[in-house]
Design a protein around this motif. Sequence first.
Motif, PDB file in Angstrom:
ATOM      1  N   GLY A  34      86.465  93.695  12.093  1.00  0.00           N
ATOM      2  CA  GLY A  34      85.176  93.426  12.393  1.00  0.00           C
ATOM      3  C   GLY A  34      84.757  92.325  12.524  1.00  0.00           C
ATOM      4  N   ARG A  35      83.177  92.079  12.700  1.00  0.00           N
ATOM      5  CA  ARG A  35      82.602  90.853  13.024  1.00  0.00           C
ATOM      6  C   ARG A  35      82.800  89.939  11.852  1.00  0.00           C
ATOM      7  NH1 ARG A  35      77.775  92.189  13.270  1.00  0.00           N
ATOM      8  NH2 ARG A  35      77.455  91.710  11.190  1.00  0.00           N
ATOM      9  N   LEU A  36      83.123  88.555  12.172  1.00  0.00           N
ATOM     10  CA  LEU A  36      83.624  87.404  11.054  1.00  0.00           C
ATOM     11  C   LEU A  36      82.202  86.516  11.421  1.00  0.00           C
ATOM     12  CD1 LEU A  36      86.955  85.945  10.962  1.00  0.00           C
ATOM     13  CD2 LEU A  36      84.954  84.524  10.607  1.00  0.00           C
ATOM     14  N   THR A  37      81.551  86.110  10.296  1.00  0.00           N
ATOM     15  CA  THR A  37      80.687  85.162  10.561  1.00  0.00           C
ATOM     16  C   THR A  37      81.028  83.989   9.661  1.00  0.00           C
ATOM     17  OG1 THR A  37      79.431  86.232   8.650  1.00  0.00           O
ATOM     18  CG2 THR A  37      78.674  87.076  10.921  1.00  0.00           C
ATOM     19  N   VAL A  38      80.341  82.884  10.005  1.00  0.00           N
ATOM     20  CA  VAL A  38      80.272  81.473   9.421  1.00  0.00           C
ATOM     21  C   VAL A  38      78.654  81.016   9.449  1.00  0.00           C
ATOM     22  CG1 VAL A  38      81.182  79.343   9.428  1.00  0.00           C
ATOM     23  CG2 VAL A  38      82.474  81.225  10.482  1.00  0.00           C
ATOM     24  N   LYS A  39      78.514  80.740   7.994  1.00  0.00           N
ATOM     25  CA  LYS A  39      76.977  80.511   7.774  1.00  0.00           C
ATOM     26  C   LYS A  39      77.157  79.273   6.843  1.00  0.00           C
ATOM     27  CE  LYS A  39      74.710  84.721   8.785  1.00  0.00           C
ATOM     28  NZ  LYS A  39      74.239  85.693   8.516  1.00  0.00           N
ATOM     29  N   LEU A  40      76.088  78.297   6.578  1.00  0.00           N
ATOM     30  CA  LEU A  40      76.062  77.406   5.832  1.00  0.00           C
ATOM     31  C   LEU A  40      76.196  78.078   4.418  1.00  0.00           C
ATOM     32  CD1 LEU A  40      73.365  75.047   6.978  1.00  0.00           C
ATOM     33  CD2 LEU A  40      75.591  74.691   7.141  1.00  0.00           C
TER      34      LEU A  40
END
Lengths: 130, 73
Positions: A34-40
């Motif tokens: 599924g979706r992979l996210t990158v955040k601070l």
Amino acid sequence: MIGKGILVFNVTDLNVAVEEGITLKWQGREIDSGRLTVKLGKPGSRAVIDYETGTVNVEFRAQIAFDEISEILDELGTDPALTAPIDAVIRSQGSVFEDHSLRLAGKAQLADHELFDPAQTRIEIRAPSQ
Amino acid sequence: MYEALLRGEPVSWGFNPQERRVVLTLPECFGGETHVLCIAGSYTFILAEPEEAMVVLGKTIDAMESAPAMSGA
């Protein structure tokens, strides 16, 4: 070259998604991440732009998360350490152009994680083609 | 954009969501395969306060001075 000196910036937002996800092979099964996210993540993400040389150096202190699969596993009562986001420092460098577009490429250094062994997991950011 | 950054305004850059820019190699426990992926989204910079900038630049200079000298080969 732009020729306006060196400036330091704080990175105040990083909001990135890999919508297509990836296939994880786990104990003989194939699982769609599924979706992979990158955040601070941790504080201290900064950039230095040297307008004399036209160069940029950025350090993103990021958290990489497999949101969808983590949510499912959390509901199943999986150990939270397994589904925790991955802490990473992404160091990118590149050029700044007259129109102030940036051409960055870099690599991520991952922190220890229960599933994503930093010695075996590699993340590289390629420079944009334009 | 430069003027906006100098004024202390946040400025964002976006990724082209059609371009495959991330190369991800998974650990062995997940098959060890390498994927080349598109990323969508953005990042934002805002000018650091002068005192903060001096600290960052000081560390950068220290790191440069402590780095081993490059050979001419």
